[in-house]
Every structure is written in C-alpha cells, then in structure tokens.
Enzyme design. Structure first.
Site, PDB file in Angstrom:
ATOM      1  N   GLU A  39      91.650  21.959  -1.154  1.00 15.05           N
ATOM      2  CA  GLU A  39      93.111  21.966  -0.993  1.00 15.05           C
ATOM      3  C   GLU A  39      93.471  22.260   0.456  1.00 15.05           C
ATOM      4  O   GLU A  39      92.994  23.234   1.033  1.00 15.05           O
ATOM      5  CB  GLU A  39      93.700  23.045  -1.909  1.00 15.05           C
ATOM      6  CG  GLU A  39      95.119  23.443  -1.597  1.00 15.05           C
ATOM      7  CD  GLU A  39      95.522  24.752  -2.254  1.00 15.05           C
ATOM      8  OE1 GLU A  39      96.442  25.414  -1.714  1.00 15.05           O
ATOM      9  OE2 GLU A  39      94.945  25.127  -3.290  1.00 15.05           O
ATOM     10  N   LYS A 128      98.002  28.306 -12.087  1.00 14.40           N
ATOM     11  CA  LYS A 128      97.594  29.166 -10.978  1.00 14.40           C
ATOM     12  C   LYS A 128      98.225  30.541 -11.178  1.00 14.40           C
ATOM     13  O   LYS A 128      99.442  30.688 -11.087  1.00 14.40           O
ATOM     14  CB  LYS A 128      98.052  28.522  -9.666  1.00 14.40           C
ATOM     15  CG  LYS A 128      97.906  29.380  -8.421  1.00 14.40           C
ATOM     16  CD  LYS A 128      98.461  28.600  -7.223  1.00 14.40           C
ATOM     17  CE  LYS A 128      98.543  29.445  -5.979  1.00 14.40           C
ATOM     18  NZ  LYS A 128      99.069  28.654  -4.828  1.00 14.40           N
TER      19      LYS A 128
END
Length: 210
Positions: A39, A128
C-alpha cells in the site's frame, strides 16, 4: 481478487512517505521476504507515480494499492494508475461503494461495530481495525463475537512482531504494518530485515494455531 494474496501472506506493507524513485527497490526487498500486498498512502510524494511503477514492475505478482484514500475521485485516479486495492482510514460509504464499483478490493477503517457492519453492507473485503493503539485485543475479541465468522479484521497502528500474537488469539486475520516495517528513508536492507521479522512471526503464529 484479494483472497489469493491473503492466503499467501495477509500482511499489508504500508509504505508511507516512499518516493517513486525508491519504491521499486523497497518493494523488491518486501517481495523477496514473502510480502504480496503493498500500500502506498496518498500522503506520500507522488503516490500515483509510485503505484504506476509498482504495477509496471510486478504486475499481478502482488496486490498493489493506495492507502489514506478519502474520496471517490481518488479511487478513480488509483484505478487509472493500476492500483487494485483501496485502504481507508475511515468507513465512508461512498468511497467503499466507488471502490467496489471499480472492481477494486477495499479495506475501510473502522473503530466500532456500527462502522464495521455498515462497511460490510457496502461491500468491504476486510475491516481495518484502526487505530490499533486504542483498540486492543479485548476489543477485537468482543467484535469477533458478533460479526459474521468470515469477517476479516486487520489491526493497523503500532503493530510490531511481538504485538501480533495477542491480536491473532483474539481473531485477527492479518495486519497492516507501518513504521515498524518501513519509515521514510529506510533503505532496502533495513526493510528486508524488518519484513523477515514480521513474516517469521506470522508463520510461527499460524503454525502454533494449526
């Protein structure tokens, strides 16, 4: 899309602050240690260029995406750059739906059951748990008791190799790894060492857990 990568190693490398000039070498160090999900946060220098470079170098070998995504317009830009994963600090329904409509994997940030169930309803692939510094394993264990069994929780924030065990025992399916894996300016050798520590810790936990 996300399943094959999670099966290989469900650790998301967060390269906050990485530059396009160094992103391929840093990512190669990660890939060599078994990482398959990378990411690039959008508050890094020229993040879309970094994503383009990663896509050109690694293609479908790894899952490449962006973090700190806060708008549906950004989702379009990320998809155009070749990113296939959207990671968010929040659970904005519009952003989640935009990611799924674009055919991308999406992991929104959540801190409460209400946020988590809403994110799943909008198509989130995983949740998340952020910030993990405030959401300890006891919180995750309580959430696991009420969420569907297949829900994947990824604690993010302050995670170290030693901190992983208690979260895994509480039901974590993987982790997002930031400063303990990569800090702006770290060279590939340091990143490789950190990555090896995390990958080894995960494999030990999986081995113990059966």
């Amino acid at each position: 899309m996300i399943e094959p990568f999670l099966d290989r190693l469900p650790l998301v490398a967060i390269l906050r602050g990485v530059t396009p000039e160094e992103v391929v070498d840093v990512s190669r160090a990660l890939v060599d240690e078994g990482f398959v999900i990378i990411e690039v946060p959008l508050n890094s220098p020229r993040p879309l260029e970094s994503i383009e470079r990663l896509q050109a170098k690694f293609g479908g070998e790894i899952l490449i995406g962006a973090g700190t995504v806060v708008s549906s317009a950004q989702v379009k830009d990320i998809a155009a750059a070749g990113g296939r994963l959207i990671v968010m600090p929040h659970g904005d329904a519009e952003v989640v739906r935009a990611a799924k409509a674009a055919g991308l994997a999406c992991i929104p940030g959540i801190a409460t059951p209400s946020e988590g169930f809403a994110a799943l309803a909008n198509g989130a692939d995983a949740l998340k748990l952020f910030p993990a510094e405030l959401l300890n394993p006891a919180v995750l264990k309580s959430m696991r008791a009420v969420f569907p069994t297949a829900t994947r929780f990824f604690p993010v924030g302050g995670i170290t190799p030693d901190a992983m065990a208690s979260y895994v025992a509480a039901g974590a399916a993987g982790f997002g790894l930031g400063g303990a894996l990569y800090r702006r300016g770290d060279d590939p050798t340091r990143v490789a060492t950190n990555a090896r520590d995390f990958a080894s810790a995960w494999k030990r936990l999986r081995s113990v857990g059966g």
